[in-house]
Design a protein around this motif. Structure first.
Motif, PDB file in Angstrom:
ATOM      1  N   VAL A 688      42.092  47.839  39.383  1.00 52.75           N
ATOM      2  CA  VAL A 688      41.403  49.036  38.884  1.00 52.75           C
ATOM      3  C   VAL A 688      40.440  48.602  37.782  1.00 52.75           C
ATOM      4  CG1 VAL A 688      41.650  51.319  37.867  1.00 52.75           C
ATOM      5  CG2 VAL A 688      43.391  50.468  39.444  1.00 52.75           C
ATOM      6  N   SER A 689      39.169  48.953  37.948  1.00 49.87           N
ATOM      7  CA  SER A 689      38.128  48.521  37.022  1.00 49.87           C
ATOM      8  C   SER A 689      38.125  49.383  35.764  1.00 49.87           C
ATOM      9  CB  SER A 689      36.763  48.601  37.704  1.00 49.87           C
ATOM     10  OG  SER A 689      36.436  49.946  38.009  1.00 49.87           O
ATOM     11  N   GLU A 690      37.279  48.996  34.816  1.00 47.72           N
ATOM     12  CA  GLU A 690      37.172  49.716  33.551  1.00 47.72           C
ATOM     13  C   GLU A 690      36.755  51.165  33.764  1.00 47.72           C
ATOM     14  OE1 GLU A 690      37.362  50.568  29.625  1.00 47.72           O
ATOM     15  OE2 GLU A 690      37.951  48.664  30.527  1.00 47.72           O
ATOM     16  N   ASP A 691      35.896  51.424  34.788  1.00 48.61           N
ATOM     17  CA  ASP A 691      35.456  52.795  35.075  1.00 48.61           C
ATOM     18  C   ASP A 691      36.360  53.488  36.079  1.00 48.61           C
ATOM     19  OD1 ASP A 691      34.710  51.110  37.085  1.00 48.61           O
ATOM     20  OD2 ASP A 691      32.649  51.830  37.265  1.00 48.61           O
ATOM     21  N   ASP A 692      37.616  53.010  36.220  1.00 47.79           N
ATOM     22  CA  ASP A 692      38.665  53.680  36.998  1.00 47.79           C
ATOM     23  C   ASP A 692      38.343  53.736  38.492  1.00 47.79           C
ATOM     24  OD1 ASP A 692      41.237  54.703  36.674  1.00 47.79           O
ATOM     25  OD2 ASP A 692      40.541  56.751  36.964  1.00 47.79           O
ATOM     26  N   VAL A 693      37.833  52.646  39.047  1.00 51.26           N
ATOM     27  CA  VAL A 693      37.555  52.541  40.472  1.00 51.26           C
ATOM     28  C   VAL A 693      38.491  51.479  41.055  1.00 51.26           C
ATOM     29  CG1 VAL A 693      35.838  51.953  42.222  1.00 51.26           C
ATOM     30  CG2 VAL A 693      35.152  53.228  40.188  1.00 51.26           C
ATOM     31  N   ALA A 694      39.155  51.815  42.161  1.00 53.96           N
ATOM     32  CA  ALA A 694      40.089  50.894  42.802  1.00 53.96           C
ATOM     33  C   ALA A 694      39.319  49.873  43.629  1.00 53.96           C
ATOM     34  CB  ALA A 694      41.067  51.656  43.688  1.00 53.96           C
ATOM     35  N   LYS A 695      39.747  48.607  43.561  1.00 56.36           N
ATOM     36  CA  LYS A 695      39.091  47.501  44.252  1.00 56.36           C
ATOM     37  C   LYS A 695      40.140  46.722  45.045  1.00 56.36           C
ATOM     38  CE  LYS A 695      35.197  47.930  41.619  1.00 56.36           C
ATOM     39  NZ  LYS A 695      33.778  47.895  42.001  1.00 56.36           N
ATOM     40  N   LEU A 696      39.879  46.521  46.329  1.00 57.56           N
ATOM     41  CA  LEU A 696      40.757  45.692  47.152  1.00 57.56           C
ATOM     42  C   LEU A 696      40.488  44.228  46.828  1.00 57.56           C
ATOM     43  CD1 LEU A 696      42.888  45.693  49.378  1.00 57.56           C
ATOM     44  CD2 LEU A 696      41.042  45.595  51.049  1.00 57.56           C
ATOM     45  N   SER A 697      41.544  43.442  46.614  1.00 63.98           N
ATOM     46  CA  SER A 697      41.372  42.067  46.160  1.00 63.98           C
ATOM     47  C   SER A 697      42.387  41.162  46.843  1.00 63.98           C
ATOM     48  CB  SER A 697      41.534  41.995  44.635  1.00 63.98           C
ATOM     49  OG  SER A 697      42.882  42.249  44.291  1.00 63.98           O
ATOM     50  N   ASP A 698      42.477  39.921  46.341  1.00 65.25           N
ATOM     51  CA  ASP A 698      43.453  38.919  46.768  1.00 65.25           C
ATOM     52  C   ASP A 698      43.382  38.640  48.265  1.00 65.25           C
ATOM     53  OD1 ASP A 698      44.502  38.235  44.317  1.00 65.25           O
ATOM     54  OD2 ASP A 698      45.802  39.978  44.289  1.00 65.25           O
ATOM     55  N   PHE A 699      42.258  37.999  48.658  1.00 66.56           N
ATOM     56  CA  PHE A 699      42.055  37.635  50.043  1.00 66.56           C
ATOM     57  C   PHE A 699      42.597  36.238  50.307  1.00 66.56           C
ATOM     58  CE2 PHE A 699      39.049  40.879  48.973  1.00 66.56           C
ATOM     59  CZ  PHE A 699      38.938  41.665  50.109  1.00 66.56           C
ATOM     60  N   GLY A 700      43.891  36.047  50.049  1.00 61.32           N
ATOM     61  CA  GLY A 700      44.500  34.799  50.483  1.00 61.32           C
ATOM     62  C   GLY A 700      45.070  33.885  49.430  1.00 61.32           C
ATOM     63  N   LEU A 701      45.141  34.305  48.137  1.00 65.57           N
ATOM     64  CA  LEU A 701      45.610  33.360  47.114  1.00 65.57           C
ATOM     65  C   LEU A 701      46.671  33.919  46.190  1.00 65.57           C
ATOM     66  CD1 LEU A 701      42.695  31.221  45.654  1.00 65.57           C
ATOM     67  CD2 LEU A 701      44.843  30.448  46.579  1.00 65.57           C
ATOM     68  N   ALA A 702      47.285  35.058  46.495  1.00 68.12           N
ATOM     69  CA  ALA A 702      48.153  35.698  45.511  1.00 68.12           C
ATOM     70  C   ALA A 702      49.631  35.517  45.783  1.00 68.12           C
ATOM     71  CB  ALA A 702      47.845  37.190  45.442  1.00 68.12           C
ATOM     72  N   HIS A 703      50.007  34.980  46.943  1.00 72.97           N
ATOM     73  CA  HIS A 703      51.419  35.019  47.327  1.00 72.97           C
ATOM     74  C   HIS A 703      52.337  34.347  46.330  1.00 72.97           C
ATOM     75  CE1 HIS A 703      49.638  36.560  50.771  1.00 72.97           C
ATOM     76  NE2 HIS A 703      50.185  35.843  51.737  1.00 72.97           N
ATOM     77  N   ASP A 704      51.874  33.288  45.692  1.00 74.96           N
ATOM     78  CA  ASP A 704      52.784  32.473  44.902  1.00 74.96           C
ATOM     79  C   ASP A 704      53.193  33.106  43.587  1.00 74.96           C
ATOM     80  OD1 ASP A 704      49.931  31.878  44.259  1.00 74.96           O
ATOM     81  OD2 ASP A 704      50.897  30.772  42.640  1.00 74.96           O
ATOM     82  N   VAL A 705      52.527  34.153  43.137  1.00 70.14           N
ATOM     83  CA  VAL A 705      52.848  34.709  41.830  1.00 70.14           C
ATOM     84  C   VAL A 705      53.893  35.818  41.908  1.00 70.14           C
ATOM     85  CG1 VAL A 705      50.587  34.139  40.934  1.00 70.14           C
ATOM     86  CG2 VAL A 705      50.963  36.397  41.888  1.00 70.14           C
ATOM     87  N   TYR A 706      54.403  36.120  43.108  1.00 75.40           N
ATOM     88  CA  TYR A 706      55.395  37.176  43.240  1.00 75.40           C
ATOM     89  C   TYR A 706      56.744  36.585  43.640  1.00 75.40           C
ATOM     90  CZ  TYR A 706      51.459  40.347  42.960  1.00 75.40           C
ATOM     91  OH  TYR A 706      50.363  41.017  42.522  1.00 75.40           O
TER      92      TYR A 706
END
Length: 774
Positions: A688-706
């Motif tokens: 969620v950006s500073e102006d309160d807009v939702a953004k789809l992210s993490d196209f392939g690199l986030a698995h290891d942090v959960y």
């Protein structure tokens, strides 16, 4: 007169102390959850080449056999943690050695009364002299679970407020506190150089009390149960330890009951009621001397409109019983505050306060920490901070003080709470993040080096030439003559071959990436235009890394500043690859390629940008580590926002979160148009950006942090222990084939809607916490 004998109830001190009462969480709170949100903020030195980083972590004080607590009616709170895991025992052992049996004190800046103390002890050790006097004898440690543990962590504090407080800790002098962390597959040590705690009281559900809300109240007849020690605050007409003894009395109650909500020119209703008395008559007496008499009335109320000075004073309700016994009840009306937003003796002036300041009748705007002025429009002057700018900064070596909380932002070469510590040997610069080369001894501020043999140069990166036995004239003219003979012939050839190597290297790098992509996603590889990697390449020297905001096994994320071609500086999120194994490299390629396809598609259509997909600013592949430069989302990820909403029901309505769901549907529609499958649509991957807009992210690199409850190893399917699958978000066909499509993304979007409706609770299928691939 009635007499009674109170019953003794184990664990119930008979004193209800309002000074350490907790807020009421409401009926939606679950038992066993902590009554406090606790977070620790640590400044870590990550070793040579790493520098200093600020890392935050929420602490969970869940109810279990290795955590025991003690509270009493004097607001004393004590906790003992048993060291049961190897990691915890190692940290406790470091504290034990470095502390030398001294207290580990944490205090609130500008408020010396709020202090809590920590010490590591064992069964035979006598605890140090805590200010609250807590010892191990106050807590039951006879359980077999406790006797197995040699080391324990003992904490003590006196809670005097329900406000959120920040504690700055004095670290033990001596051996530094070290923590293990993984880097490039190796276990290294990070040393704690600063430590803070933030403690937010959130309270317990109905009829529960204790630090983890796991104890049952025994208060009866509607009595309020004290959140810490379970003492009972009886309703009118009842008394006793558990409020089970009838009490003949007369009381006056006010609506609103909170005196802070009774304002000048406001209204209040006073209600007089008798309990268990044979009433002959009831008489009201008002501050102006008038009376109101009622016959055979057990209950009556009066309403005071537009409270003014003549309305204030003592209101008395007198009940005369049939046997002529007289019982009085009194209420003192003291409306001294103006309505919200008003100030002045007669509440005739508007406050017009800025920056969230409150408004006081006589003082006007009461500024939040860091602001001053008649309307709180001015920041604290340099060197001052806090409420009314009354705190004097203690930053040394030209460190800059945060006007809100007094934290020091140290200058190059210095660190610590007061910026009094120099960078460790071999490190220099801002937050000690630059390292001297080739074992040189360098100045901690500017990095000027004293080189070690055989190195020389300004940065000790040039090998010192060996002493030649030839005469000086020959040393000069022999290489010069050879150079002149060959220079003309080689210059053109050298330039041509150099350019060819650059072109070949870029083509080879791009070819390797395409091969990696085709092995996981053929359609995506076909969508890329030649030269796509070099078009998005950015120079590492234009990037200034900042604080670490996410850390995993294969990647970490920092906030940073990127300087663009027109000299503008943009805040970005830097996602860095920490290893070069095949799985991590594939994830990097897929994430970059997908964002490049989206970005270049928008540029071809002359559109301003993909507002609901995280923006790509570029990549860095010519240096180590490889990085993706992404749009910085100031409000964090949607999952944490949902969990925060679950803790604070008054924060925002569910409808505001559904707006994020609509924005995610637009992002998935755009991916479908380009025939791109995301593969991991979930609340944790929505920023969620500073102006309160939702953004789809993490196209392939986030698995290891959960945790492994979120991503489960696929080793049971294909013997690949490195592949991690988000089982609870996967469509049925993806579970069978392990292939992701736009249709499977639609299934995951449905799970995302469930997460929003459940305020961040993780999906549980058939009440199973951890699913497996079979």
């Amino acid at each position: 007169m009635l007499t009674y004998k109170s019953r003794t109830v184990e664990g119930y001190p008979p004193i209800y102390n309002n000074t350490c009462e907790l807020p009421f969480r409401g009926n939606d709170g679950s038992p066993g959850q902590p009554a406090f949100n606790m977070a620790v903020i640590g400044e870590l030195y990550m070793g040579k080449g790493g520098g200093l980083f600020t890392v935050g972590k929420e602490l969970s004080l869940n109810s279990n056999k290795r955590v025991q607590s003690y509270t009493n009616s004097d607001c004393l709170v004590g906790i003992v943690f048993g060291m049961h895991a190897l990691h915890d025992a190692r940290i406790a052992a470091v504290l034990w050695v470095s502390g030398n049996s001294q207290c580990f004190r944490c205090f609130t800046p500008l408020d010396s009364e709020h202090v809590f103390e920590i010490q590591v002890v064992n069964e035979d050790d006598i605890p140090c002299n805590f200010s609250s006097g807590l010892t191990l004898a106050d807590i039951d440690t006879k359980s077999s679970t406790w006797t197995k543990n040699r080391l324990k962590l003992l904490s003590s504090s006196i809670l005097q407020s329900t406000e959120t407080r920040r504690f700055v800790c004095e670290l033990p002098q001596g051996r530094p506190i070290s923590l293990p962390f993984s880097q490039d597959g190796n276990v290294n040590e990070a040393f704690v150089t600063g430590l803070e705690f933030e403690i937010e009281p959130i309270g317990c559900p109905l009829n529960k009390f204790g630090l983890t809300c796991d104890q049952n109240c025994t208060c009866e007849n509607g009595a309020r149960c004290h959140g810490l020690n379970g003492a009972c605050q009886c309703q009118p007409g009842w008394q006793g330890v558990v409020c089970d003894i009838p009490h003949s009395t007369v009381v006056i109650t006010a609506t609103p009951s909170d005196s802070r909500q009774i304002h000048i020119y406001g209204s209040v209703t006073l209600r007089c009621k008798s309990f268990r008395l044979p009433v002959e008559k009831m008489v009201w007496k008002f501050p102006n001397g008038t009376r109101k008499t009622l016959q055979k009335t057990k209950e009556d109320q009066i309403r005071i409109e537009s409270i003014q000075s003549e309305s204030k004073g003592t209101y008395t309700c007198t009940v005369v019983t049939e046997d002529q016994t007289v019982v009085h009840a009194r209420y003192e009306l003291r409306a001294v505050a103006c309505p919200p937003g008003k100030t002045g003796k007669l509440c005739e002036d508007d406050c017009n306060c800025q920056h969230g300041a409150s408004c006081d009748r006589l003082a006007g705007c009461v500024c939040p920490p860091g602001w001053t002025g008649s309307s709180c429009e001015t920041k604290c002057s340099e060197g001052m901070y806090g409420q009314n700018c009354s705190g004097e900064c203690s930053c040394d070596k030209n460190g800059v003080c945060n006007p809100s909380d007094g934290r020091c932002n140290c200058t190059d070469g210095w660190y610590g709470v007061h910026c009094t510590s120099t960078c460790p040997s071999g490190q220099y610069g801002w937050r000690c993040r630059q390292a001297c080369k080739n074992n040189a001894t360098c100045h901690h501020v500017d990095g000027s080096c004293a080189c070690a043999s055989p190195w020389t140069g300004e940065r000790c990166d040039v090998i010192q030439p060996e002493t030649s036995p030839l005469p000086l004239a020959l040393q000069i003219f022999m290489p010069l003559s050879l150079t002149l003979l060959l220079l003309a012939a080689l210059a053109a050839l050298y330039k041509w071959r150099r350019a060819a190597r650059v072109r070949q290297g870029e083509a080879l790098e791009e070819t390797q990436v395409l091969l990696e992509l085709r092995s996981v996603e053929e359609d995506l590889a076909q969508s890329l235009q030649p030269g796509w990697l070099s078009r998005w390449e950015r120079k590492a020297r234009y990037l200034t890394p900042g604080n670490l905001i996410g850390l995993g096994t294969f990647a970490h994320i920092r906030e940073g500043r990127l300087r663009t071609g027109n000299a503008d500086v943009t805040t970005v999120a830097i996602k860095s690859v920490r290893s070069e194994d095949r799985l991590c490299y594939q994830a990097f390629c897929r994430g970059v390629a997908m964002l490049v396809v989206l970005s270049e598609n928008y540029q071809e259509e002359n559109r301003d940008g993909h507002s609901n997909i995280i923006k790509l600013f570029g990549v860095i592949t010519k240096s180590t580590p490889k990085c993706i430069l992404l749009e910085y989302a100031a409000k964090g990820d949607l999952l944490q926002l949902l969990k925060q909403q679950a803790r604070d029901a008054a924060a925002r309505p569910l409808g505001s979160f559904l707006r994020y769901a609509v924005q995610m549907s637009r992002a998935l529609k755009e991916l479908r148009r380009l025939r791109i499958a995301h593969g991991d649509v979930a609340a944790r991957n929505v920023l969620v950006s500073e102006d309160d807009v939702a953004k789809l992210s993490d196209f392939g690199l986030a698995h290891d942090v959960y945790t492994t409850t979120t991503y489960v190893s696929a080793s049971v399917i294909n013997n690949d222990a490195n592949e991690l699958l988000p089982l609870k978000w996967m469509a049925l066909e993806s579970l069978e084939s392990r292939k992701f499509t736009c249709e499977s993304d639609t299934w995951s979007f449905g799970v995302l809607l469930w997460e929003i409706a459940a305020f961040g609770e993780e999906p549980n299928y058939q009440h199973e916490i951890q699913l497996s691939c079979p």
